[in-house]
Scaffold this active site. Structure first.
Site, PDB file in Angstrom:
ATOM      1  N   TYR A   1     -10.727  -6.398  -2.474  1.00  0.00           N
ATOM      2  CA  TYR A   1     -11.786  -4.883  -3.021  1.00  0.00           C
ATOM      3  C   TYR A   1     -12.425  -5.562  -4.593  1.00  0.00           C
ATOM      4  CZ  TYR A   1     -12.721  -0.788  -6.206  1.00  0.00           C
ATOM      5  OH  TYR A   1     -13.175   0.031  -6.223  1.00  0.00           O
TER       6      TYR A   1
ATOM      7  N   GLU B   1     -19.801  -0.333  -5.212  1.00  0.00           N
ATOM      8  CA  GLU B   1     -18.384  -1.057  -4.924  1.00  0.00           C
ATOM      9  C   GLU B   1     -18.057  -1.955  -3.434  1.00  0.00           C
ATOM     10  OE1 GLU B   1     -14.928   1.521  -4.444  1.00  0.00           O
ATOM     11  OE2 GLU B   1     -15.642   1.972  -3.070  1.00  0.00           O
TER      12      GLU B   1
END
Length: 406
Positions: free
Chosen positions: A126, A214
């Site tokens: 992530y 993101e």
């Protein structure tokens, strides 16, 4: 301004950020043709179909019309593509971020399959870049635990979330990129590719004036490639004057229709969950007004800033937008006359009231500043069912009394 995944990935390519390849489509036939191209180019029958909406959690979401269909599905033949495209396109997807109403899916991304080798060799990470307002610096957040459950990772095991801060005006330093790759447990070719990826990703964040970028999952393939498999990108609206091409990417169908309409009238509008409509000039006064409404026991239904050039047209537009919310039981107009004259606003209120007609909810007006006395006189002599107030606390209480009376 939010962007779709396929748009964000195209922008990342400008900064040499490797991404999962895919084709955006808006029909079943286009989806089948895109699948054929993807399968030929990548030498595999597998592909991934992704619903394109401005919300996360698509893989765990469900279509209202086809409850057993999620917003992300892996297919291995043209028949699977056709079935999935029919189930998703034109239907409503509900995820943890859309709320129960969900969002209509108008586009799909037909993407290459990334899981082409053994699971022991691949890894999901992530990574995101955003502004840390407390430190007044940009921050890169990253974790070894990427994928659909990153929210649970952050909540249950916050020690697995790493952060690297970058001072505004400075690039990401080489030692910082290497530190990130090291913390992700990489070595060899994968380490080198991650260093390049992070550096280019940060350049994209700054160069595109993003407010949030993101990547989840950030994927390490079995052959040590590092790619963005999914991407969420928010661009700062205030920077669009520098990015005309990005402004053209705006998808108004994904936004609240009332907020879109407000923007067309140069009004700053945000819908809230309360029952008191607010029309104010200036963001600070708007926040103070909402605070006073809550202190008086009410709940603001919106944030509406008409700016410093309020006139009959903007006031009328504000009225129309506020009254589209069925939850509104009263309207509070709170104007401080500095640049704008209070009597001009009062005339606008009267004109808008007469033009709209059939306004059957209480309206409380507080006008202070330039020509405030003349404005109050206009309101009093108008014969309209509009109450006038001097103090903000008085106005808030009048609003609450009106709401309770209904």
């Amino acid at each position: 301004m939010n962007l779709h995944e396929y748009q964000a990935k195209e922008l990342l390519k400008r900064y040499n950020v490797p991404t999962q390849e895919g084709v955006a489509v808006s029909s079943v036939d286009e989806a089948i043709n895109a699948y054929k191209k993807i399968s030929v180019d990548n030498g595999t029958k597998f592909a991934v179909i992704k619903a394109q909406i401005h919300a996360g959690g698509r893989g765990k979401g469900r279509m209202i019309e086809v409850p057993d269909q999620s917003g992300v599905v892996v297919v291995k033949n043209a028949e699977g593509v056709e079935n999935a495209a029919k189930n998703i396109l034109g239907n409503t997807l509900v995820t943890i971020q859309t709320g129960p109403a969900g969002k209509k899916v108008s586009k799909l991304l037909i993407a290459q399959d990334m899981y082409y080798d053994g699971p022991s060799e691949r890894k999901e990470f992530y990574m995101s870049v955003l502004m840390d307002r407390a430190k007044k610096q940009n921050v890169i957040m990253y974790s070894t635990e990427g994928g659909m459950d990153i929210e649970e990772v952050a909540h249950n095991t916050p020690d697995k979330i790493y952060k690297e801060w970058v001072k505004p005006g400075f690039p990401l330093q080489g030692f910082q990129a290497r530190k990130i790759a090291f913390n992700l447990g990489l070595s060899g070719t994968a380490f080198k590719n991650m260093v390049k990826f992070v550096s280019n990703l940060y350049d994209a964040y700054v160069g595109l004036d993003c407010s949030m970028l993101e990547i989840n999952p950030l994927f390490k393939s079995a052959d040590d490639k590092i790619l963005a498999v999914d991407c969420k990108m928010d661009v700062d609206d205030n920077s669009l004057m520098r990015h005309a091409d990005l402004a053209d990417m705006r998808d108004k169908s994904e936004e609240d229709p009332t907020e879109v309409e407000a923007g067309e009238h140069n009004l700053n509008y945000v819908k809230l969950d309360g029952n008191v409509g607010c029309m104010v000039n200036g963001a600070g006064l708007a926040m103070a007004t909402m605070d006073m409404i809550k202190l008086a026991g009410g709940e603001p239904a919106n944030f509406l800033d008409v700016g410093g050039s309020a006139n009959a047209q903007t006031v009328e537009a504000g009225f129309r937008i506020i009254m589209k919310d069925p939850n509104v039981k009263a309207i509070l107009i709170n104007i401080f006359g500095g640049i704008v004259r209070c009597d001009r606003v009062a005339a606008g209120v009267i004109e808008a009231y007469n033009k709209l007609g059939n306004i059957n909810i209480p309206i409380i007006v507080r006008l202070q500043g330039t020509n405030a006395e003349a404005a109050k006189e206009l309101i009093v002599n108008s014969g309209l069912k509009v109450q006038s107030a001097i103090l903000l606390s008085e106005a808030a209480q009048l609003v609450q009394d009106a709401v309770n009376a209904n």
